[in-house]
Every structure is written in C-alpha cells, then in structure tokens.
Design a protein around this motif. Structure first.
Motif, PDB file in Angstrom:
ATOM      1  N   LEU A 288      39.558 -16.683  58.382  1.00 31.61           N
ATOM      2  CA  LEU A 288      40.815 -16.032  58.733  1.00 31.61           C
ATOM      3  C   LEU A 288      41.713 -15.901  57.512  1.00 31.61           C
ATOM      4  N   GLN A 289      41.809 -16.971  56.710  1.00 25.36           N
ATOM      5  CA  GLN A 289      42.624 -16.908  55.505  1.00 25.36           C
ATOM      6  C   GLN A 289      42.073 -15.872  54.522  1.00 25.36           C
ATOM      7  N   SER A 290      40.769 -15.796  54.373  1.00 25.62           N
ATOM      8  CA  SER A 290      40.155 -14.791  53.493  1.00 25.62           C
ATOM      9  C   SER A 290      40.469 -13.385  53.986  1.00 25.62           C
ATOM     10  N   PHE A 291      40.379 -13.179  55.291  1.00 31.40           N
ATOM     11  CA  PHE A 291      40.687 -11.877  55.876  1.00 31.40           C
ATOM     12  C   PHE A 291      42.137 -11.487  55.596  1.00 31.40           C
ATOM     13  N   LEU A 292      43.066 -12.411  55.851  1.00 33.13           N
ATOM     14  CA  LEU A 292      44.483 -12.112  55.631  1.00 33.13           C
ATOM     15  C   LEU A 292      44.789 -11.931  54.147  1.00 33.13           C
ATOM     16  N   ALA A 293      44.093 -12.673  53.283  1.00 29.29           N
ATOM     17  CA  ALA A 293      44.274 -12.491  51.839  1.00 29.29           C
ATOM     18  C   ALA A 293      43.835 -11.088  51.429  1.00 29.29           C
ATOM     19  N   GLN A 294      42.749 -10.588  52.028  1.00 26.25           N
ATOM     20  CA  GLN A 294      42.285  -9.226  51.730  1.00 26.25           C
ATOM     21  C   GLN A 294      43.294  -8.198  52.228  1.00 26.25           C
ATOM     22  N   VAL A 295      43.874  -8.425  53.399  1.00 23.21           N
ATOM     23  CA  VAL A 295      44.905  -7.526  53.922  1.00 23.21           C
ATOM     24  C   VAL A 295      46.097  -7.506  52.962  1.00 23.21           C
ATOM     25  N   ALA A 296      46.535  -8.694  52.527  1.00 25.85           N
ATOM     26  CA  ALA A 296      47.659  -8.773  51.587  1.00 25.85           C
ATOM     27  C   ALA A 296      47.324  -8.046  50.290  1.00 25.85           C
ATOM     28  N   GLU A 297      46.124  -8.240  49.780  1.00 25.84           N
ATOM     29  CA  GLU A 297      45.673  -7.577  48.553  1.00 25.84           C
ATOM     30  C   GLU A 297      45.752  -6.062  48.710  1.00 25.84           C
ATOM     31  N   ASP A 298      45.255  -5.541  49.834  1.00 22.95           N
ATOM     32  CA  ASP A 298      45.243  -4.095  50.036  1.00 22.95           C
ATOM     33  C   ASP A 298      46.648  -3.540  50.274  1.00 22.95           C
ATOM     34  N   ILE A 299      47.549  -4.332  50.801  1.00 25.18           N
ATOM     35  CA  ILE A 299      48.938  -3.881  50.973  1.00 25.18           C
ATOM     36  C   ILE A 299      49.645  -3.876  49.618  1.00 25.18           C
ATOM     37  N   GLU A 300      49.426  -4.927  48.828  1.00 30.29           N
ATOM     38  CA  GLU A 300      50.074  -5.024  47.524  1.00 30.29           C
ATOM     39  C   GLU A 300      49.495  -4.039  46.510  1.00 30.29           C
ATOM     40  N   ASN A 301      48.216  -3.695  46.673  1.00 29.09           N
ATOM     41  CA  ASN A 301      47.524  -2.772  45.766  1.00 29.09           C
ATOM     42  C   ASN A 301      46.820  -1.697  46.596  1.00 29.09           C
ATOM     43  N   PRO A 302      47.587  -0.712  47.063  1.00 30.86           N
ATOM     44  CA  PRO A 302      46.989   0.322  47.930  1.00 30.86           C
ATOM     45  C   PRO A 302      45.819   1.026  47.246  1.00 30.86           C
ATOM     46  N   LYS A 303      44.834   1.354  48.043  1.00 28.80           N
ATOM     47  CA  LYS A 303      43.648   2.047  47.546  1.00 28.80           C
ATOM     48  C   LYS A 303      43.569   3.409  48.236  1.00 28.80           C
ATOM     49  N   SER A 304      43.122   4.402  47.507  1.00 24.59           N
ATOM     50  CA  SER A 304      43.024   5.730  48.092  1.00 24.59           C
ATOM     51  C   SER A 304      41.559   6.112  48.265  1.00 24.59           C
ATOM     52  N   GLY A 305      41.353   7.153  48.990  1.00 24.73           N
ATOM     53  CA  GLY A 305      40.006   7.656  49.211  1.00 24.73           C
ATOM     54  C   GLY A 305      39.358   7.022  50.425  1.00 24.73           C
ATOM     55  N   PRO A 306      38.248   7.585  50.832  1.00 26.00           N
ATOM     56  CA  PRO A 306      37.560   7.061  52.020  1.00 26.00           C
ATOM     57  C   PRO A 306      37.024   5.645  51.794  1.00 26.00           C
ATOM     58  N   ILE A 307      37.073   4.858  52.821  1.00 26.15           N
ATOM     59  CA  ILE A 307      36.644   3.453  52.715  1.00 26.15           C
ATOM     60  C   ILE A 307      35.161   3.338  52.389  1.00 26.15           C
ATOM     61  N   CYS A 308      34.370   4.308  52.834  1.00 28.95           N
ATOM     62  CA  CYS A 308      32.922   4.245  52.559  1.00 28.95           C
ATOM     63  C   CYS A 308      32.592   4.448  51.079  1.00 28.95           C
ATOM     64  N   SER A 309      33.529   4.975  50.290  1.00 23.28           N
ATOM     65  CA  SER A 309      33.263   5.175  48.867  1.00 23.28           C
ATOM     66  C   SER A 309      33.725   4.004  48.006  1.00 23.28           C
ATOM     67  N   ARG A 310      34.351   3.020  48.626  1.00 19.89           N
ATOM     68  CA  ARG A 310      34.814   1.842  47.881  1.00 19.89           C
ATOM     69  C   ARG A 310      33.681   0.861  47.675  1.00 19.89           C
ATOM     70  N   LYS A 311      33.801   0.076  46.608  1.00 20.42           N
ATOM     71  CA  LYS A 311      32.846  -0.993  46.369  1.00 20.42           C
ATOM     72  C   LYS A 311      33.087  -2.075  47.409  1.00 20.42           C
ATOM     73  N   PRO A 312      32.012  -2.624  47.991  1.00 18.23           N
ATOM     74  CA  PRO A 312      32.215  -3.676  48.992  1.00 18.23           C
ATOM     75  C   PRO A 312      32.811  -4.937  48.365  1.00 18.23           C
ATOM     76  N   ASP A 313      33.701  -5.572  49.102  1.00 18.48           N
ATOM     77  CA  ASP A 313      34.305  -6.840  48.682  1.00 18.48           C
ATOM     78  C   ASP A 313      33.661  -7.927  49.519  1.00 18.48           C
ATOM     79  N   ASN A 314      32.839  -8.721  48.908  1.00 22.54           N
ATOM     80  CA  ASN A 314      32.087  -9.745  49.635  1.00 22.54           C
ATOM     81  C   ASN A 314      32.798 -11.094  49.669  1.00 22.54           C
ATOM     82  N   THR A 315      34.134 -11.076  49.579  1.00 21.39           N
ATOM     83  CA  THR A 315      34.855 -12.352  49.590  1.00 21.39           C
ATOM     84  C   THR A 315      35.077 -12.877  50.993  1.00 21.39           C
ATOM     85  N   ILE A 316      34.920 -12.035  52.001  1.00 22.29           N
ATOM     86  CA  ILE A 316      35.153 -12.493  53.386  1.00 22.29           C
ATOM     87  C   ILE A 316      33.859 -12.933  54.002  1.00 22.29           C
TER      88      ILE A 316
END
Length: 149
Positions: free
Chosen positions: A121-149
């Motif tokens: 849960l903490q890893s998930f929320l940390a990823q949400v915080a990361e994506d809010i603080e550092n917005p990413k553009s483009g389709p999600i399928c074109s992003r590199k997978p983040d295997n931290t969760i």
C-alpha cells in the motif's frame, strides 16, 4: 538521510511504547499532544535526529505493529469481531523528503489491507505521489514499467 518524520498515535501509553522503542535503537523522540479534526486526542511522536532508510524501516515496522495491534485494541467500540476506527492513514514520503499522511476511510482501508500488505500500500501511494509531483504525458502503454510495486 531523513528528517522531519512523525508518527501519530491515539493513546499516550502506546505512544510511550513507541518512544521507548526509539530509544532502544538510539533515535531521540518526543511526544507532542494534538487534537484531531473530530476533537479526539492524538499524540504525534516527532523524531529529533536524522535517520537513514534502515532505521526508518525498523520504526515503520514497530509503528505498524503498535498501530494495528495495541492501538486498534484501545479504540472505543472494539469488540471480539475486530477493531472499529473512525480514522486511519498511511505515511508517504514526498520528493522533497517531507512526509505526509494520506487519510483513508477505515472501511476502505480494511478492504485494501485484505488484499495488500502495508508495504504494498505504501509503495502504491508513493507511486501516486511520484506521478502527481512529476506528471507524465502520453499513453500509459508507452511508458516504461515501474516494478517498484
């Protein structure tokens, strides 16, 4: 190194146990009394020295044990079927190094914890915080997978 970290408890004896654990691992801490938005007593344990990730992990493990064990048992309305709470949350570290507590409704928290561990849960929320603080553009399928969760 990490600083400005706090842990919230709702009973003084449990907060005292956490401070005693801090002292055992050579972390100085103090308890600050606060009142919650609903008028309940809260005890914020503030760490007085900078700690590293290894110490933070030990502190979070102790905090989880106390919060979901002794603290939950002290909440008014608990019975043999389990703990009832009117507030709960998960701490997340922001990019600035500052920590924030994400409030989660107890019913939703119970559902989440029925399928995820606290660490997941903490890893998930940390990823949400990361994506809010550092917005990413483009389709999600074109992003590199983040295997931290």
């Amino acid at each position: 190194m990490l600083d400005d970290i706090g842990f919230t408890f709702f009973s003084r004896p449990v907060a005292d146990k956490f401070v005693a654990f801090c002292e055992q691992i050579k972390v100085r801490a103090r308890i600050q009394f606060e009142e919650t938005f609903s008028g309940e007593s809260a005890y914020q344990v503030e760490l007085l020295n900078t700690i590293d990730e290894a110490l933070l992990e030990q502190l979070e493990e102790c905090y989880s044990e106390l919060l979901f064990g002794e603290e939950a048992a002290n909440i008014e309305g608990n019975d043999e079927q389990g703990a009832l709470a009117d507030a709960c949350g998960v701490q997340v570290q922001l990019q600035s190094g500052q920590f924030t507590t994400v409030a989660i409704e107890p019913e939703i928290m119970n559902k989440i914890l029925s399928v995820l561990s606290i660490d997941e849960l903490q890893s998930f929320l940390a990823q949400v915080a990361e994506d809010i603080e550092n917005p990413k553009s483009g389709p999600i399928c074109s992003r590199k997978p983040d295997n931290t969760i």
